[in-house]
Design a protein around this motif. Sequence first.
Motif, mmCIF file in Angstrom:
data_model
loop_
_atom_site.group_PDB
_atom_site.id
_atom_site.type_symbol
_atom_site.label_atom_id
_atom_site.label_comp_id
_atom_site.label_asym_id
_atom_site.label_seq_id
_atom_site.Cartn_x
_atom_site.Cartn_y
_atom_site.Cartn_z
ATOM 1 N N ALA A 169 -48.145 -41.059 -16.730
ATOM 2 C CA ALA A 169 -49.481 -41.406 -17.220
ATOM 3 C C ALA A 169 -49.635 -41.086 -18.695
ATOM 4 O O ALA A 169 -50.345 -41.789 -19.423
ATOM 5 N N HIS A 212 -51.215 -45.557 -13.020
ATOM 6 C CA HIS A 212 -50.415 -44.332 -12.998
ATOM 7 C C HIS A 212 -51.205 -43.138 -12.478
ATOM 8 O O HIS A 212 -50.623 -42.186 -11.945
ATOM 9 N N LEU A 213 -52.521 -43.185 -12.636
ATOM 10 C CA LEU A 213 -53.356 -42.088 -12.150
ATOM 11 C C LEU A 213 -53.857 -42.324 -10.725
ATOM 12 O O LEU A 213 -54.621 -41.522 -10.182
#
Length: 272
Positions: A169, A212-213
């Motif tokens: 991230a 990504h989170l």
Amino acid sequence: MVEYQQKEKYSINDLIDIVRLLRGEGGCPWDREQTHKSIRQDFLEETCEAIEAIDLDDTDLLREELGDVLLQVVFHCRIEEEKDSFRFDDICDGICKKLIVRHPHVFGELTVDSTGDVLRNWDNIKMQTKHQTTYTETLESVAKSLPALMRSQKVGKRAMRAGMDFRNAEDAMACVSAEKAELEEAVSTGDKSRIEEELGDLLFSCVNVARHLGIDAELALNKSTNKFIRRFSATENLVRAENIDMQTLPIEELDVYWNKAKELISDGKDID
């Protein structure tokens, strides 16, 4: 008038028959005129209403909205049946076969150890059945009619499966900063085409951060939009309480009311 036997309880076969009657001689003029494209937006709206029922945890509303979605499926199917293309049974046959083929760990001999294995097998089988020979084809197959945030997140996810992705991230967020700088440079030139391109890149990079989170970018933006509406409403109420029209205030003064509204909302207070 079309004759139809009234029942205490109806089934999917009744729905198919009712749509056939609506589209047939003596049926409804509006229904008979419709095409796939003329009711395309209806399909989208009914689907969104079903999703809203899910978000509201409203079971009764969900039952009703799923019925509206099912009507759309049956209606589109009837249009094709009139052209001797396919029938509702063919749709059911196709999806049943797809589910069986894509779940070899349930309907076959394949053994899986995790959900990750299931998803990898699903993707591999999907590529084979759709005769996709490159990863690019998997990206191109993402529906262009999807909302832009949803489409970009799905494209990014498929690129990730091919190994093309940020390591984490933090790297994705660094790209956001880089794209922001490029947008600022484009704005300084006044070139609208370039500004549009760089703004799109910035939005796409933000979606990669969301992915990504583990955040749904579409859902996150909707929540932020709803939050903005709540704060806007609170701001307007504060201004109106002083018998002032919002339009008469400069943005600097509106910001004062806006910040006050944010504080009151965060404290859980109602603004009448």
